[in-house]
Design an enzyme around this catalytic site. Structure first.
Site, PDB file in Angstrom:
ATOM      1  N   TYR A 164     -13.607   4.962 -14.312  1.00  0.00           N
ATOM      2  CA  TYR A 164     -13.680   3.907 -13.590  1.00  0.00           C
ATOM      3  C   TYR A 164     -14.173   2.459 -14.343  1.00  0.00           C
ATOM      4  O   TYR A 164     -13.668   1.547 -14.188  1.00  0.00           O
ATOM      5  CB  TYR A 164     -14.390   4.241 -12.329  1.00  0.00           C
ATOM      6  CG  TYR A 164     -14.535   3.162 -11.136  1.00  0.00           C
ATOM      7  CD1 TYR A 164     -13.602   2.636 -10.318  1.00  0.00           C
ATOM      8  CD2 TYR A 164     -15.831   2.400 -10.993  1.00  0.00           C
ATOM      9  CE1 TYR A 164     -13.392   1.797  -9.440  1.00  0.00           C
ATOM     10  CE2 TYR A 164     -15.814   1.488 -10.315  1.00  0.00           C
ATOM     11  CZ  TYR A 164     -14.738   0.940  -9.324  1.00  0.00           C
ATOM     12  OH  TYR A 164     -14.616  -0.068  -8.491  1.00  0.00           O
ATOM     13  N   ASN A 189      -5.905  -5.708  -5.829  1.00  0.00           N
ATOM     14  CA  ASN A 189      -7.037  -4.941  -5.107  1.00  0.00           C
ATOM     15  C   ASN A 189      -6.962  -3.641  -5.386  1.00  0.00           C
ATOM     16  O   ASN A 189      -8.200  -2.790  -5.284  1.00  0.00           O
ATOM     17  CB  ASN A 189      -7.241  -5.418  -3.803  1.00  0.00           C
ATOM     18  CG  ASN A 189      -8.369  -4.639  -3.060  1.00  0.00           C
ATOM     19  OD1 ASN A 189      -9.439  -4.703  -3.344  1.00  0.00           O
ATOM     20  ND2 ASN A 189      -7.701  -3.593  -1.980  1.00  0.00           N
ATOM     21  N   LYS A 192     -12.165  -1.086 -15.076  1.00  0.00           N
ATOM     22  CA  LYS A 192     -12.524  -2.364 -14.587  1.00  0.00           C
ATOM     23  C   LYS A 192     -12.903  -3.208 -15.619  1.00  0.00           C
ATOM     24  O   LYS A 192     -12.784  -4.515 -15.360  1.00  0.00           O
ATOM     25  CB  LYS A 192     -13.836  -2.017 -13.603  1.00  0.00           C
ATOM     26  CG  LYS A 192     -13.429  -1.410 -12.236  1.00  0.00           C
ATOM     27  CD  LYS A 192     -12.561  -1.860 -11.509  1.00  0.00           C
ATOM     28  CE  LYS A 192     -11.873  -1.301 -10.234  1.00  0.00           C
ATOM     29  NZ  LYS A 192     -11.029  -2.113  -9.447  1.00  0.00           N
ATOM     30  N   ASP A 196       0.816  -1.194  -0.001  1.00  0.00           N
ATOM     31  CA  ASP A 196       0.188  -0.011  -0.044  1.00  0.00           C
ATOM     32  C   ASP A 196       0.818   1.253  -0.188  1.00  0.00           C
ATOM     33  O   ASP A 196       2.009   1.278   0.467  1.00  0.00           O
ATOM     34  CB  ASP A 196      -0.946   0.134   1.175  1.00  0.00           C
ATOM     35  CG  ASP A 196      -2.223   0.778   0.824  1.00  0.00           C
ATOM     36  OD1 ASP A 196      -3.289   0.160   1.124  1.00  0.00           O
ATOM     37  OD2 ASP A 196      -2.138   1.997   0.773  1.00  0.00           O
ATOM     38  N   ASP A 206       3.908   1.603  -4.746  1.00  0.00           N
ATOM     39  CA  ASP A 206       3.043   2.612  -5.554  1.00  0.00           C
ATOM     40  C   ASP A 206       2.790   1.580  -6.793  1.00  0.00           C
ATOM     41  O   ASP A 206       3.451   1.498  -7.561  1.00  0.00           O
ATOM     42  CB  ASP A 206       3.831   3.927  -5.931  1.00  0.00           C
ATOM     43  CG  ASP A 206       3.261   4.581  -7.103  1.00  0.00           C
ATOM     44  OD1 ASP A 206       2.178   4.392  -7.479  1.00  0.00           O
ATOM     45  OD2 ASP A 206       3.658   5.433  -7.388  1.00  0.00           O
TER      46      ASP A 206
END
Length: 245
Positions: free
Chosen positions: A151, A87, A155, A34, A60
């Protein structure tokens, strides 16, 4: 899961943290990747104290060199890799008029490019005939809603990437699948639907009449990471309380 090593990107909080926690509870060593160092270190310390050893690496996902360094650190520390959960992601609820070119590029760079960079950095560390790769995508890829065009596009790109990876890695005995959530109680949801009125309108669209929790996604991820799911491969599994169909 005991003794297995699970790497989860974007695991300092939200869905990623819930998945990593579920794996840790089951006995896996977890690696928290993270960009949020404070939350990441706290999460790894929490898991190490309560469950099994956990390692935080500040990463990153939009930087391939950062991910390559993280993968080398994982292998040097744990000497193996069994599970990879892709994720990390961001979202903005903006119309085409509001989406700047810079914002479009940022969302695609983190959500889609970052998924490929993660896969590229870690895939060769899997042993043949064992390994699980799980993409956390979104039902937005199917419906085009729940976020801006950037977005939904990012996806949908993840779904194509997952399917291509499943064809390439399947012969090696590595399962590759995607979980596509929609309405899950996270910081992103709080940003997209900040008031009670918008939440109530949202609930009307969900047949089981509740907003999903990160643990709902973590439970499915645990199954996909287990040997019991070995014949599930190349699939996009919607986890949205029945909203989409």
């Amino acid at each position: 899961m005991k003794g297995k090593v699970a790497v989860v990107t974007g695991a300092a909080k939200g869905i990623g943290k819930a998945i990593a926690k579920k794996f840790a509870e089951a006995g896996a060593f977890t690696v928290i990747l993270d960009f949020d160092q404070t939350s990441g270190e706290q999460t790894a310390a929490e898991f190490s104290q309560a469950f099994a050893e956990s390692l935080f690496i500040k990463t990153d996902v939009s930087d391939p060199d950062s991910l390559k360094a993280a993968s080398e650190q994982v292998v040097a520390y744990f000497h193996r890799l069994d599970i990879l959960v892709i994720n990390a992601g961001i979202s903005y609820l903006h119309s085409i008029k509001e989406i700047t070119i810079a914002e479009w590029q940022r969302v695609l760079r983190i959500n889609l490019d970052g998924s490929f960079y993660t896969l590229k950095a870690f895939y060769e560390h899997f042993s043949d005939n064992e390994g699980k790769i799980i993409f956390i995508t979104s039902g937005s890829a199917i419906t085009g809603t729940g976020g801006g065009m950037h977005y939904a596009s990012s996806k949908a790109g993840q779904h194509g990437l997952m399917r291509a990876a499943s064809k390439e890695f399947g012969p090696r005995g590595i399962n590759v699948n995607a979980i596509a959530p929609r309405v899950i109680q996270t910081d992103i949801l709080d940003t997209l639907y900040p008031d009670e009125e918008s939440r109530q309108e949202l609930l009307k669209k969900i047949p089981i009449q509740r907003i999903g929790q990160p643990e709902d996604i973590a439970n499915l991820a645990l199954f996909l990471a287990s040997p019991e799911s070995s014949y599930i491969h190349g699939q996009i599994i919607l986890a949205d309380g029945g909203r989409t169909y």
